[in-house]
Design a protein around this motif. Sequence first.
Motif, mmCIF file in Angstrom:
data_model
loop_
_atom_site.group_PDB
_atom_site.id
_atom_site.type_symbol
_atom_site.label_atom_id
_atom_site.label_comp_id
_atom_site.label_asym_id
_atom_site.label_seq_id
_atom_site.Cartn_x
_atom_site.Cartn_y
_atom_site.Cartn_z
ATOM 1 N N ALA A 23 -45.985 -0.684 36.619
ATOM 2 C CA ALA A 23 -45.521 -0.703 35.226
ATOM 3 C C ALA A 23 -46.669 -0.504 34.244
ATOM 4 C CB ALA A 23 -44.798 -2.017 34.940
ATOM 5 N N TRP A 24 -47.852 -1.056 34.528
ATOM 6 C CA TRP A 24 -48.951 -0.923 33.563
ATOM 7 C C TRP A 24 -49.418 0.518 33.457
ATOM 8 C CZ3 TRP A 24 -53.672 0.700 35.397
ATOM 9 C CH2 TRP A 24 -53.928 0.512 36.756
ATOM 10 N N ILE A 25 -49.273 1.311 34.512
ATOM 11 C CA ILE A 25 -49.588 2.744 34.420
ATOM 12 C C ILE A 25 -48.524 3.425 33.570
ATOM 13 C CG2 ILE A 25 -49.553 4.897 35.747
ATOM 14 C CD1 ILE A 25 -52.209 3.691 36.016
ATOM 15 N N CYS A 26 -47.253 3.112 33.818
ATOM 16 C CA CYS A 26 -46.168 3.713 33.024
ATOM 17 C C CYS A 26 -46.312 3.350 31.553
ATOM 18 C CB CYS A 26 -44.812 3.263 33.559
ATOM 19 S SG CYS A 26 -44.446 3.910 35.193
ATOM 20 N N ASN A 27 -46.696 2.117 31.278
ATOM 21 C CA ASN A 27 -46.882 1.684 29.890
ATOM 22 C C ASN A 27 -48.059 2.402 29.234
ATOM 23 O OD1 ASN A 27 -44.766 -0.086 30.139
ATOM 24 N ND2 ASN A 27 -46.066 -1.840 30.590
ATOM 25 N N ALA A 28 -49.000 2.887 30.031
ATOM 26 C CA ALA A 28 -50.176 3.581 29.503
ATOM 27 C C ALA A 28 -49.974 5.092 29.510
ATOM 28 C CB ALA A 28 -51.408 3.217 30.331
ATOM 29 N N MET A 29 -48.728 5.552 29.705
ATOM 30 C CA MET A 29 -48.443 6.993 29.782
ATOM 31 C C MET A 29 -49.084 7.792 28.664
ATOM 32 S SD MET A 29 -46.421 8.545 32.033
ATOM 33 C CE MET A 29 -45.052 8.221 33.088
ATOM 34 N N ALA A 30 -49.078 7.285 27.462
ATOM 35 C CA ALA A 30 -49.636 8.021 26.329
ATOM 36 C C ALA A 30 -51.145 8.202 26.488
ATOM 37 C CB ALA A 30 -49.325 7.302 25.026
ATOM 38 N N ASP A 31 -51.779 7.360 27.274
ATOM 39 C CA ASP A 31 -53.225 7.433 27.465
ATOM 40 C C ASP A 31 -53.619 8.327 28.638
ATOM 41 O OD1 ASP A 31 -53.584 3.922 26.795
ATOM 42 O OD2 ASP A 31 -53.618 5.604 25.414
ATOM 43 N N ARG A 32 -52.641 8.948 29.293
ATOM 44 C CA ARG A 32 -52.920 9.646 30.535
ATOM 45 C C ARG A 32 -52.254 11.021 30.488
ATOM 46 N NH1 ARG A 32 -49.954 10.133 34.581
ATOM 47 N NH2 ARG A 32 -48.391 8.665 33.919
ATOM 48 N N VAL A 33 -53.033 12.057 30.687
ATOM 49 C CA VAL A 33 -52.491 13.415 30.745
ATOM 50 C C VAL A 33 -53.115 14.152 31.921
ATOM 51 C CG1 VAL A 33 -52.061 13.588 28.270
ATOM 52 C CG2 VAL A 33 -54.236 14.341 29.163
ATOM 53 N N MET A 34 -52.358 15.068 32.504
ATOM 54 C CA MET A 34 -52.892 15.854 33.605
ATOM 55 C C MET A 34 -54.005 16.738 33.069
ATOM 56 S SD MET A 34 -50.914 18.408 36.208
ATOM 57 C CE MET A 34 -49.544 17.287 36.262
ATOM 58 N N ASN A 35 -55.075 16.888 33.841
ATOM 59 C CA ASN A 35 -56.158 17.735 33.369
ATOM 60 C C ASN A 35 -55.818 19.210 33.572
ATOM 61 O OD1 ASN A 35 -56.561 17.826 36.194
ATOM 62 N ND2 ASN A 35 -58.733 18.209 35.902
ATOM 63 N N GLU A 36 -56.590 20.057 32.970
ATOM 64 C CA GLU A 36 -56.302 21.487 32.934
ATOM 65 C C GLU A 36 -56.287 22.131 34.318
ATOM 66 O OE1 GLU A 36 -58.823 19.998 31.113
ATOM 67 O OE2 GLU A 36 -57.579 19.777 29.329
ATOM 68 N N SER A 37 -57.126 21.681 35.231
ATOM 69 C CA SER A 37 -57.187 22.298 36.559
ATOM 70 C C SER A 37 -56.181 21.690 37.541
ATOM 71 C CB SER A 37 -58.607 22.200 37.129
ATOM 72 O OG SER A 37 -58.986 20.858 37.235
ATOM 73 N N ARG A 38 -55.387 20.742 37.090
ATOM 74 C CA ARG A 38 -54.319 20.125 37.877
ATOM 75 C C ARG A 38 -54.832 19.473 39.166
ATOM 76 N NH1 ARG A 38 -49.316 20.714 36.378
ATOM 77 N NH2 ARG A 38 -48.517 20.524 38.480
ATOM 78 N N ASP A 39 -56.033 18.888 39.118
ATOM 79 C CA ASP A 39 -56.558 18.205 40.295
ATOM 80 C C ASP A 39 -56.706 16.703 40.064
ATOM 81 O OD1 ASP A 39 -58.713 18.175 38.571
ATOM 82 O OD2 ASP A 39 -60.147 18.968 40.014
ATOM 83 N N GLY A 40 -56.059 16.200 39.049
ATOM 84 C CA GLY A 40 -56.127 14.773 38.751
ATOM 85 C C GLY A 40 -55.677 14.495 37.338
ATOM 86 N N TRP A 41 -56.093 13.355 36.826
ATOM 87 C CA TRP A 41 -55.680 12.901 35.500
ATOM 88 C C TRP A 41 -56.895 12.635 34.623
ATOM 89 C CZ3 TRP A 41 -50.656 13.240 34.552
ATOM 90 C CH2 TRP A 41 -49.789 13.202 35.636
ATOM 91 N N ASN A 42 -56.788 13.014 33.363
ATOM 92 C CA ASN A 42 -57.746 12.583 32.355
ATOM 93 C C ASN A 42 -57.180 11.328 31.726
ATOM 94 O OD1 ASN A 42 -59.479 14.754 32.723
ATOM 95 N ND2 ASN A 42 -58.392 16.015 31.263
ATOM 96 N N ILE A 43 -57.979 10.279 31.662
ATOM 97 C CA ILE A 43 -57.518 9.034 31.057
ATOM 98 C C ILE A 43 -58.468 8.648 29.938
ATOM 99 C CG2 ILE A 43 -56.325 8.203 33.109
ATOM 100 C CD1 ILE A 43 -58.740 6.402 33.642
ATOM 101 N N ASN A 44 -57.903 8.036 28.922
ATOM 102 C CA ASN A 44 -58.719 7.538 27.819
ATOM 103 C C ASN A 44 -59.271 6.175 28.203
ATOM 104 O OD1 ASN A 44 -58.285 9.758 26.131
ATOM 105 N ND2 ASN A 44 -56.338 8.935 25.443
ATOM 106 N N THR A 45 -60.587 6.040 28.128
ATOM 107 C CA THR A 45 -61.253 4.783 28.450
ATOM 108 C C THR A 45 -62.010 4.307 27.218
ATOM 109 O OG1 THR A 45 -63.366 5.730 29.151
ATOM 110 C CG2 THR A 45 -61.589 5.676 30.800
#
Length: 85
Positions: free
Chosen positions: A26-48
């Motif tokens: 749930a804490w990942i789902c709640n942080a959805m706005a802070d997480r977007v797929m990166n341009e090369s589609r090999d992971g996630w960019n997250i705001n820290t």
Amino acid sequence: MRAQKKPVVIEYWKVTDLDIDDKVPAWICNAMADRVMNESRDGWNINTLEGKMHANIGDYIIQGVHGELYPCKPDIFKQTYDLLD
């Protein structure tokens, strides 16, 4: 002088693929706005707290004691944490 870290229980999620499913905590789902797929589609960019960081597939995303998110490489995770469940 020396010191030892106090034991701290953290929440974590291992990036296994690029899809979000019902196994995502749930804490990942709640942080959805802070997480977007990166341009090369090999992971996630997250705001820290230090700015945008990248979590590759296989990396861990950790929620710190104050709710902050940060990525962690598997080898560092295994050296630093013991799994509780």
